[in-house]
Design an enzyme around this catalytic site. Structure first.
Site: not given
Ligand SMILES: CCCCCCCCCCCCCCCC(=O)N[C@@H](Cc1ccccc1)C(=O)O
Ligand SMILES: [Zn+2]
Ligand SMILES: [Zn+2]
Length: 510
Positions: A133, A197
């Site tokens: 998704d 997700e």
């Molecule tokens: C030190 C430098 C750091 C650099 C950071 C780079 C950023 C990279 C992005 C990381 C993304 C990680 C994966 C996240 C996936 C995601 O979007 N998950 C969602 C899951 C979620 C969905 C609905 C409600 C709550 C939570 C989220 O965390 O919001």
């Molecule tokens: Zn994701």
């Molecule tokens: Zn996401």
């Protein structure tokens, strides 16, 4: 006499300064390069993709992007698209679906669980996770239509090209290529593809994890989406670094409600529900949660790559015992590094009012906190109450969970070493470092199955690309997509290593 005393003080101070500088320099230039246990890595077969394979891969991703598997909320998903996606992968990856080595099950109507049976049953299986998704996209703000899978200047554009259809297609495509080459794994592995997700994963990944737990499955390790190979995101770090998420921040979502007195706007109350709520959320934003740099695994990340910083930051990072305060202030300056060092406060929804001359009775706001590993939900709630200090603001917890356990990441850790070795060979020797994943992933449901969960997205991400994730003009370069497939292609083969390491000379990880 006084002059003698003065000279003695100056000499002592100078001596201390020399000692201090010597310690800094010794620590910097004899920085312990972390030893990586040398395993008997088999040379993985066929790293380079043929032109025809590259074409198949690109078409596979474009087709996946064109199916708008959007999750709007837990109860609003594009189920037609989710169903179509299931048929699509069956068509595009025929060997995966017909192989006698592989079993396939569907959970919650649209999530997929594959088990690839290995030949050696003494090896504990591992798992690869991805999700099908995507978050919604507003086409009018994009340069190209977000669900058209358009190719431009060497990039494939569309919602899901970074999060997370690239990984999903990458995993299946790597397995499809391996099966075509007659590959048979030694170590069994699972592939879990969740369908919700982006809206908590309750019907997909959570159910799959519960079922595997009922079946008494234990996993050697699990790799899910997560942190990328960062390039130019941390100032002063002069090469790409692969960040492996060894833990994940906790989360707390609060709804703030103020019930005031409604009425005619010509004689408004002295304090309205909107005014009271605005002051409360403003206090939360103006008073960030405490800086926790050094109290969680984020410190290890900087120490791991200390020698990769430009002078004099290399000295600073190798000597956090002396400079952690300065570094923490420096990291607080940008939103991505700030997220590493504290619980973040995001004001995400604000609602009130229906008409310009009606004072509304109620105002509500939603605030999402991502909790630093050194804090808990309870501690954050206590701070929120103290910061708002207004009984008229009602707080209700919409959902919450504490930060996730820290996965093993030492030289004995099979999963971490397999991941690190694969990253090293696919990303031209890029160093890797353990880090805190600032977003949440489906992998949290698998905590009862393994202590070794790693969140890693095998893509190089530059600063200007950060906002494309969940944002506008999400894209992946064709080259990055090929590398991503090579990553899974090698990871699967490297995971066949047996449990017994062959110790010999330590090498340099960095
Ligand atoms: C030190 C430098 C750091 C650099 C950071 C780079 C950023 C990279 C992005 C990381 C993304 C990680 C994966 C996240 C996936 C995601 O979007 N998950 C969602 C899951 C979620 C969905 C609905 C409600 C709550 C939570 C989220 O965390 O919001
Ligand atoms: Zn994701
Ligand atoms: Zn996401």
């Amino acid at each position: 006499m006084a002059a003698l005393c003065g000279r003695a003080v100056v000499c002592s101070l100078a001596g201390l300064l020399v000692l201090f500088v010597s310690v800094l320099l010794i620590r910097t230039y004899t920085w312990p390069e972390r030893a990586v246990r040398q395993w008997h890595w088999k040379e993985p077969s066929g790293m380079e993709l043929m032109e025809e394979e590259k074409e198949q891969l690109i078409e596979a991703l474009k087709g996946a992007i064109r199916i708008p598997t959007v999750s709007f909320s837990e109860d609003k998903q594009n189920t037609t698209a989710l169903a179509e996606f299931g048929k699509y992968i069956e068509k595009v990856f025929p060997n995966v679906f017909s192989s006698k080595l592989i079993t396939h099950e569907v959970f919650g109507n649209y999530s997929h669980l594959f088990k690839v049976n290995g030949s050696d049953h003494t090896l504990q299986p591992y798992m690869l996770l991805a999700h099908l998704d995507v978050v919604p996209a507003t086409p009018e703000s994009w340069e190209v239509s977000p669900f058209s899978g358009v190719e431009q200047d060497g990039y494939i554009y569309g919602r899901g090209t970074l999060d997370d259809k690239s990984s999903l297609i990458g995993i299946l495509q790597a397995l499809e290529f391996l099966l075509k080459k007659g590959y048979k794994p030694c170590r069994s592995f699972y592939i879990g593809l969740g369908h919700d997700e982006e809206v908590f994963g309750h019907r997909g990944a959570k159910i799959m994890a519960e079922e595997l737990k009922n079946r008494k499955v234990k996993l050697a390790f699990l790799v899910d989406e997560g942190l990328p190979v960062i390039d130019g995101i941390i100032p002063g770090l002069n090469c790409p670094v692969a960040l492996i998420g060894i833990t994940e921040k906790g989360s707390l979502t609060l709804k703030l409600t103020v019930n005031g007195s409604p009425g005619h706007s010509s004689f408004p109350p002295l304090e309205s529900s909107i005014g009271i709520l605005s002051a409360a959320v403003s206090r939360l934003e103006q008073n960030p949660m405490p800086n926790k740099f050094g109290e969680g695994p984020e410190r290890a990340m900087f120490e791991h790559v200390a020698s990769k910083f430009v002078f004099p930051l290399n000295i600073v990072m190798a000597n956090l015992w002396a400079f952690s305060l300065v570094v923490s202030r420096f990291l607080a300056q940008s939103s991505s590094t700030n997220a590493m060092i504290r619980t973040t406060t995001a004001l995400t929804i604000f609602q009130s009012g229906i008409k310009s001359n009606v004072v509304p009775p109620t105002a509500t706001a939603t605030v999402n906190f991502r909790i630093h590993p050194a804090q808990t939900v309870k501690e954050v709630l206590d701070i929120v109450r103290k910061t708002i200090q207004d009984e008229r603001v009602e707080l209700s917890v919409m959902n919450s969970f504490d930060p996730l356990p820290v996965s093993s990441h030492d030289v004995e850790s099979v999963g971490y070493q397999i991941l690190q070795h694969t990253i090293h060979s696919v990303f031209s020797g890029a160093p890797s470092a353990p880090a805190v994943c600032i977003g949440n992933t489906d992998s949290r449901y698998f905590v009862p199955l393994t202590n070794n969960i790693y969140r890693f997205n095998p893509v190089i991400l530059k600063k200007e690309d950060l906002n494309r994730i969940h944002g506008l003009n999400e894209r992946i370069s064709k080259e990055a997509l090929e590398r991503l497939v090579q990553f899974y292609f090698q990871l699967i083969q490297n995971a066949d290593i047996d449990k017994i390491p062959i110790p010999h000379r330590a090498t340099h990880e960095l």
